[in-house]
Enzyme design. Structure first.
Site, PDB file in Angstrom:
ATOM      1  N   TYR A  48       0.826  -1.207   0.000  1.00 16.64           N
ATOM      2  CA  TYR A  48       0.000   0.000   0.000  1.00 16.64           C
ATOM      3  C   TYR A  48       0.855   1.251   0.000  1.00 16.64           C
ATOM      4  O   TYR A  48       2.079   1.191   0.157  1.00 16.64           O
ATOM      5  CB  TYR A  48      -0.944  -0.012   1.208  1.00 16.64           C
ATOM      6  CG  TYR A  48      -0.295   0.342   2.533  1.00 16.64           C
ATOM      7  CD1 TYR A  48       0.548  -0.556   3.179  1.00 16.64           C
ATOM      8  CD2 TYR A  48      -0.511   1.585   3.120  1.00 16.64           C
ATOM      9  CE1 TYR A  48       1.139  -0.227   4.389  1.00 16.64           C
ATOM     10  CE2 TYR A  48       0.086   1.921   4.333  1.00 16.64           C
ATOM     11  CZ  TYR A  48       0.912   1.011   4.960  1.00 16.64           C
ATOM     12  OH  TYR A  48       1.509   1.351   6.140  1.00 16.64           O
ATOM     13  N   LYS A  53       6.498  -1.894   1.929  1.00 16.68           N
ATOM     14  CA  LYS A  53       5.323  -1.289   2.568  1.00 16.68           C
ATOM     15  C   LYS A  53       4.160  -2.279   2.443  1.00 16.68           C
ATOM     16  O   LYS A  53       3.257  -2.129   1.623  1.00 16.68           O
ATOM     17  CB  LYS A  53       5.002   0.077   1.955  1.00 16.68           C
ATOM     18  CG  LYS A  53       4.198   0.974   2.902  1.00 16.68           C
ATOM     19  CD  LYS A  53       4.285   2.436   2.484  1.00 16.68           C
ATOM     20  CE  LYS A  53       3.281   3.312   3.193  1.00 16.68           C
ATOM     21  NZ  LYS A  53       3.420   3.396   4.644  1.00 16.68           N
ATOM     22  N   GLU A 102      13.107   2.779  13.500  1.00 13.49           N
ATOM     23  CA  GLU A 102      12.168   3.801  13.040  1.00 13.49           C
ATOM     24  C   GLU A 102      10.973   3.798  13.984  1.00 13.49           C
ATOM     25  O   GLU A 102      10.973   3.076  14.988  1.00 13.49           O
ATOM     26  CB  GLU A 102      11.742   3.536  11.587  1.00 13.49           C
ATOM     27  CG  GLU A 102      10.997   2.226  11.403  1.00 13.49           C
ATOM     28  CD  GLU A 102      10.588   1.952   9.954  1.00 13.49           C
ATOM     29  OE1 GLU A 102      10.404   2.889   9.158  1.00 13.49           O
ATOM     30  OE2 GLU A 102      10.426   0.758   9.634  1.00 13.49           O
ATOM     31  N   LEU A 158      11.491   1.372   6.566  1.00 10.96           N
ATOM     32  CA  LEU A 158      10.894   1.859   5.335  1.00 10.96           C
ATOM     33  C   LEU A 158      11.619   3.160   4.981  1.00 10.96           C
ATOM     34  O   LEU A 158      11.735   4.057   5.824  1.00 10.96           O
ATOM     35  CB  LEU A 158       9.399   2.137   5.545  1.00 10.96           C
ATOM     36  CG  LEU A 158       8.700   2.580   4.251  1.00 10.96           C
ATOM     37  CD1 LEU A 158       8.493   1.384   3.324  1.00 10.96           C
ATOM     38  CD2 LEU A 158       7.372   3.254   4.548  1.00 10.96           C
TER      39      LEU A 158
HETATM   40  O1  PSZ Z   1      -1.497   8.885   8.216  1.00 10.89           O
HETATM   41  C1  PSZ Z   1      -0.527   8.420   8.826  1.00 10.89           C
HETATM   42  O2  PSZ Z   1      -0.453   8.349  10.052  1.00 10.89           O
HETATM   43  C2  PSZ Z   1       0.652   7.947   8.050  1.00 10.89           C
HETATM   44  S1  PSZ Z   1       0.763   8.202   6.388  1.00 10.89           S
HETATM   45  C3  PSZ Z   1       2.245   7.418   6.283  1.00 10.89           C
HETATM   46  C4  PSZ Z   1       2.644   6.982   7.485  1.00 10.89           C
HETATM   47  C5  PSZ Z   1       1.721   7.273   8.505  1.00 10.89           C
HETATM   48  N1  PSZ Z   1       3.798   6.306   7.752  1.00 10.89           N
HETATM   49  C6  PSZ Z   1       4.641   5.764   6.770  1.00 10.89           C
HETATM   50  C7  PSZ Z   1       5.855   5.163   7.378  1.00 10.89           C
HETATM   51  C8  PSZ Z   1       5.778   3.893   8.009  1.00 10.89           C
HETATM   52  O3  PSZ Z   1       4.607   3.248   8.070  1.00 10.89           O
HETATM   53  C9  PSZ Z   1       6.947   3.332   8.577  1.00 10.89           C
HETATM   54  C10 PSZ Z   1       6.900   2.011   9.262  1.00 10.89           C
HETATM   55  N2  PSZ Z   1       8.114   3.983   8.486  1.00 10.89           N
HETATM   56  C11 PSZ Z   1       8.213   5.194   7.907  1.00 10.89           C
HETATM   57  C12 PSZ Z   1       7.084   5.825   7.358  1.00 10.89           C
HETATM   58  C13 PSZ Z   1       7.243   7.169   6.704  1.00 10.89           C
HETATM   59  O4  PSZ Z   1       7.111   7.043   5.304  1.00 10.89           O
HETATM   60  P1  PSZ Z   1       6.578   8.234   4.398  1.00 10.89           P
HETATM   61  O5  PSZ Z   1       7.429   9.416   4.730  1.00 10.89           O
HETATM   62  O6  PSZ Z   1       6.801   7.741   3.018  1.00 10.89           O
HETATM   63  O7  PSZ Z   1       5.149   8.450   4.749  1.00 10.89           O
END
Ligand code: PSZ
Length: 280
Positions: free
Chosen positions: A32, A147, A179, A203
């Site tokens: 996703y 992801k 992370e 990620l």
């Molecule tokens: O709406 C939300 O709370 C969101 S939208 C994207 C995320 C949370 N997190 C993405 C994510 C992640 O799930 C993990 C495990 N590591 C890093 C990230 C950050 O990724 P980006 O910057 O691509 O969203």
């Protein structure tokens, strides 16, 4: 009426039906993305779609559309729903087939692509004041670069944070910070930004990539290096990043104040640079 994408079409949400034996539903067998919408436009849309295809490739899942089709359908979706400030959630599963762990025959079963859009405000108060976090064991698998729809460990860690009145759980493997449960994590020590390298253990966030680019372009020192929980707790500043959280200051970890307990100057500078970037 709210529109969604169901495979190649834009439908009413009430018309889109996913089968009980969709592999995403049964196995979490899919990938996703979440893409931010600012001012009615996708922010870093190409990068997110590229990562969707990369995640799919890593689990040998063929997406039955091109990158361009996914992008143009998504742009059509936010236009039809009139989203100005929000996000798009999209996922692809390995499709519908009678339940068996083994992949279904790709000549008979196609991936199922779905997406919807929502209005999402910027978390302005939290961005201004910072948030609290806990630390937690990173009990995930060894392919966190994908992801994947499988988010149980992330869900459990986030719930633990919420139960303790915190915004995020900062994960570590045997003391090495990887992370957050849904974000990337950075410390600032002596004006230098440090974050875990983009290996299989995290990620590689799109926001992370924007932040590191902004550091490089603006003479902010940074390093992609491992660091330990002890260094996290001794940091001058901590921030986390994600599509929705943007550049979020962390001012408390496990009940301990970070630096002077206020968002730090490097974090503030990056927030300002990010705001310029998103309004481009
Ligand atoms: O709406 C939300 O709370 C969101 S939208 C994207 C995320 C949370 N997190 C993405 C994510 C992640 O799930 C993990 C495990 N590591 C890093 C990230 C950050 O990724 P980006 O910057 O691509 O969203």
């Amino acid at each position: 009426m709210e529109k969604v994408i169901f495979n190649g079409e834009i439908l009413e949400r009430s018309e889109a039906v996913v089968d009980l034996e969709d592999r995403g539903y049964q196995f979490g067998d899919g990938v996703y993305e979440v893409i931010r919408v600012y001012d009615g436009k996708l922010f870093t849309g190409e990068e997110h779609v590229e990562r969707l295809f990369a995640s799919a490739g890593k689990i040998k899942l063929e997406i039955p559309f091109s990158r361009e089709e996914v992008l143009s359908l998504t742009r059509e979706l936010i236009r039809e729903n009139g989203v100005k400030l929000g996000s798009v959630y999209m996922q692809v599963t390995r499709g519908t087939a009678s339940r068996s762990h083994i992949f279904p025959d790709p000549s008979r079963t196609k991936g199922v692509f779905t997406a919807y859009s929502t209005e999402v405000p910027r978390p302005e108060k939290a961005l201004e004041n910072g948030v609290a976090a806990i630390t937690a064991d990173d009990i995930r698998w060894l392919r966190c670069d994908i992801k994947s729809l499988n988010l149980l460990p992330n869900v459990l860690a986030k719930q633990e944070a919420a139960d303790q009145g915190c915004y995020e759980a900062i994960l570590h493997r045997s003391g090495t910070v990887t992370e957050g449960s849904s974000s990337n994590v950075y410390i600032v020590k002596d004006e230098k930004v440090i974050t875990h390298p983009a290996t299989n253990l995290i990620l590689n966030g799109i926001t992370r990539q924007v932040v590191l680019k902004l550091c490089a372009e603006n003479n902010i020192l940074f390093a992609e290096e491992e660091y330990r929980v002890e260094e996290l707790l001794q940091a001058d500043e901590i921030f986390i990043t994600s599509t929705t959280s943007e550049i979020m200051p962390v001012v408390k970890v496990d009940g301990i104040q970070v630096g002077d307990g206020k968002p730090g100057s490097v974090t503030r500078r990056l927030q300002a640079l990010f705001q310029e970037e998103m309004s481009k």
